[in-house]
Design a protein around this motif. Sequence first.
Motif, PDB file in Angstrom:
ATOM      1  N   TRP A   1     -20.743-118.470  12.746  1.00 35.91           N
ATOM      2  CA  TRP A   1     -19.965-118.253  13.962  1.00 35.91           C
ATOM      3  C   TRP A   1     -18.492-118.613  13.759  1.00 35.91           C
ATOM      4  N   ILE A   2     -18.192-119.563  12.852  1.00 38.82           N
ATOM      5  CA  ILE A   2     -16.794-119.933  12.574  1.00 38.82           C
ATOM      6  C   ILE A   2     -16.093-118.778  11.850  1.00 38.82           C
ATOM      7  N   VAL A   3     -16.779-118.193  10.880  1.00 36.59           N
ATOM      8  CA  VAL A   3     -16.201-117.061  10.152  1.00 36.59           C
ATOM      9  C   VAL A   3     -16.013-115.882  11.107  1.00 36.59           C
ATOM     10  N   PHE A   4     -17.016-115.640  11.952  1.00 36.86           N
ATOM     11  CA  PHE A   4     -16.889-114.550  12.914  1.00 36.86           C
ATOM     12  C   PHE A   4     -15.719-114.787  13.871  1.00 36.86           C
ATOM     13  N   ALA A   5     -15.546-116.014  14.352  1.00 37.34           N
ATOM     14  CA  ALA A   5     -14.452-116.327  15.280  1.00 37.34           C
ATOM     15  C   ALA A   5     -13.091-116.150  14.606  1.00 37.34           C
ATOM     16  N   ALA A   6     -12.975-116.550  13.355  1.00 34.36           N
ATOM     17  CA  ALA A   6     -11.690-116.412  12.652  1.00 34.36           C
ATOM     18  C   ALA A   6     -11.351-114.946  12.416  1.00 34.36           C
ATOM     19  N   VAL A   7     -12.325-114.150  11.999  1.00 36.27           N
ATOM     20  CA  VAL A   7     -12.089-112.718  11.768  1.00 36.27           C
ATOM     21  C   VAL A   7     -11.815-112.009  13.095  1.00 36.27           C
ATOM     22  N   ALA A   8     -12.557-112.376  14.146  1.00 38.15           N
ATOM     23  CA  ALA A   8     -12.335-111.762  15.462  1.00 38.15           C
ATOM     24  C   ALA A   8     -10.957-112.131  16.000  1.00 38.15           C
ATOM     25  N   ALA A   9     -10.491-113.354  15.769  1.00 42.56           N
ATOM     26  CA  ALA A   9      -9.152-113.765  16.213  1.00 42.56           C
ATOM     27  C   ALA A   9      -8.083-112.944  15.502  1.00 42.56           C
ATOM     28  N   PHE A  10      -8.271-112.736  14.205  1.00 46.08           N
ATOM     29  CA  PHE A  10      -7.308-111.940  13.446  1.00 46.08           C
ATOM     30  C   PHE A  10      -7.246-110.511  13.987  1.00 46.08           C
ATOM     31  N   ILE A  11      -8.397-109.898  14.177  1.00 48.83           N
ATOM     32  CA  ILE A  11      -8.425-108.509  14.654  1.00 48.83           C
ATOM     33  C   ILE A  11      -7.878-108.418  16.070  1.00 48.83           C
ATOM     34  N   ALA A  12      -8.249-109.339  16.933  1.00 47.01           N
ATOM     35  CA  ALA A  12      -7.767-109.310  18.324  1.00 47.01           C
ATOM     36  C   ALA A  12      -6.253-109.522  18.375  1.00 47.01           C
ATOM     37  N   GLY A  13      -5.737-110.444  17.596  1.00 46.16           N
ATOM     38  CA  GLY A  13      -4.289-110.664  17.577  1.00 46.16           C
ATOM     39  C   GLY A  13      -3.536-109.427  17.115  1.00 46.16           C
ATOM     40  N   PHE A  14      -4.064-108.770  16.077  1.00 43.61           N
ATOM     41  CA  PHE A  14      -3.428-107.556  15.571  1.00 43.61           C
ATOM     42  C   PHE A  14      -3.447-106.454  16.619  1.00 43.61           C
ATOM     43  N   VAL A  15      -4.584-106.238  17.236  1.00 45.01           N
ATOM     44  CA  VAL A  15      -4.717-105.161  18.225  1.00 45.01           C
ATOM     45  C   VAL A  15      -3.808-105.417  19.424  1.00 45.01           C
ATOM     46  N   ILE A  16      -3.777-106.644  19.913  1.00 46.73           N
ATOM     47  CA  ILE A  16      -2.923-106.952  21.070  1.00 46.73           C
ATOM     48  C   ILE A  16      -1.457-106.722  20.744  1.00 46.73           C
ATOM     49  N   LEU A  17      -1.013-107.140  19.563  1.00 46.20           N
ATOM     50  CA  LEU A  17       0.395-106.939  19.204  1.00 46.20           C
ATOM     51  C   LEU A  17       0.739-105.466  19.054  1.00 46.20           C
ATOM     52  N   VAL A  18      -0.168-104.680  18.492  1.00 49.86           N
ATOM     53  CA  VAL A  18       0.101-103.244  18.326  1.00 49.86           C
ATOM     54  C   VAL A  18       0.119-102.540  19.679  1.00 49.86           C
ATOM     55  N   VAL A  19      -0.801-102.887  20.554  1.00 52.98           N
ATOM     56  CA  VAL A  19      -0.856-102.236  21.869  1.00 52.98           C
ATOM     57  C   VAL A  19       0.376-102.587  22.693  1.00 52.98           C
ATOM     58  N   ARG A  20       0.824-103.814  22.614  1.00 53.63           N
ATOM     59  CA  ARG A  20       1.992-104.240  23.387  1.00 53.63           C
ATOM     60  C   ARG A  20       3.310-103.780  22.780  1.00 53.63           C
ATOM     61  N   MET A  21       3.259-103.249  21.564  1.00 53.56           N
ATOM     62  CA  MET A  21       4.489-102.839  20.891  1.00 53.56           C
ATOM     63  C   MET A  21       5.191-101.735  21.671  1.00 53.56           C
ATOM     64  N   GLY A  22       4.486-100.776  22.146  1.00 53.96           N
ATOM     65  CA  GLY A  22       5.074 -99.705  22.946  1.00 53.96           C
ATOM     66  C   GLY A  22       6.050 -98.859  22.151  1.00 53.96           C
ATOM     67  N   ASP A  23       5.721 -97.593  21.952  1.00 51.81           N
ATOM     68  CA  ASP A  23       6.604 -96.721  21.195  1.00 51.81           C
ATOM     69  C   ASP A  23       7.212 -95.629  22.065  1.00 51.81           C
ATOM     70  N   GLY A  24       7.149 -95.789  23.352  1.00 57.07           N
ATOM     71  CA  GLY A  24       7.733 -94.813  24.263  1.00 57.07           C
ATOM     72  C   GLY A  24       9.205 -95.118  24.508  1.00 57.07           C
ATOM     73  N   PRO A  25       9.881 -94.235  25.251  1.00 53.52           N
ATOM     74  CA  PRO A  25      11.295 -94.476  25.551  1.00 53.52           C
ATOM     75  C   PRO A  25      11.441 -95.642  26.539  1.00 53.52           C
ATOM     76  N   PRO A  26      12.582 -96.284  26.559  1.00 55.76           N
ATOM     77  CA  PRO A  26      12.791 -97.357  27.523  1.00 55.76           C
ATOM     78  C   PRO A  26      12.722 -96.818  28.955  1.00 55.76           C
TER      79      PRO A  26
END
Length: 167
Positions: free
Chosen positions: A131-156
């Motif tokens: 469960w520790i390995v799963f939590a660490a890998v899930a944290a990495f994937i969730a952090g990456f996905v959240i940052l990419v989704v919030r990046m926003g590539d549309g016009p201001p």
Amino acid sequence: MTPQSDEDEVWRQIVASFNETAEDASAEQPWPDRENVTEQADAGDGDDARGGGAPGGVALGDDALGDGVGDDDRTGEERAPTPGDDDHYIPPPPPPLPHGDALSRLSWLALFGGPAYLLLAALLQWPMDGWIVFAAVAAFIAGFVILVVRMGDGPPADSGWDDGAVV
């Protein structure tokens, strides 16, 4: 005569005339005297480190640096320092970095914290449950996905109806 023997003869002539001097008197000094660098500039006292080097790698004298000391190449006289020579441009301090909101800071922590924990646990041979390995890998994937989704590539939002040429 074959082309190879002509080429060999040309090379023999080049090698034979390698150490010969030219008959023209200007061959000893191919540039005018006014372009010669003075011995003061050749002293190598760190002019290049202060930004006084010329583009061709020739060090310039102190008078070219604008520090007010040195001889004037045009007159050969020593020139006195001028009042404004010690002024240097000091840039303003940079603006502070923006503080991210809590979600973006947590995403960055998860992105780097998950793999960092796994690496540290592997190096220090800590026991890792599934469960520790799963939590660490899930944290990495969730952090990456959240940052990419919030990046926003549309016009201001304030760009208006005409956003110019879109490539």
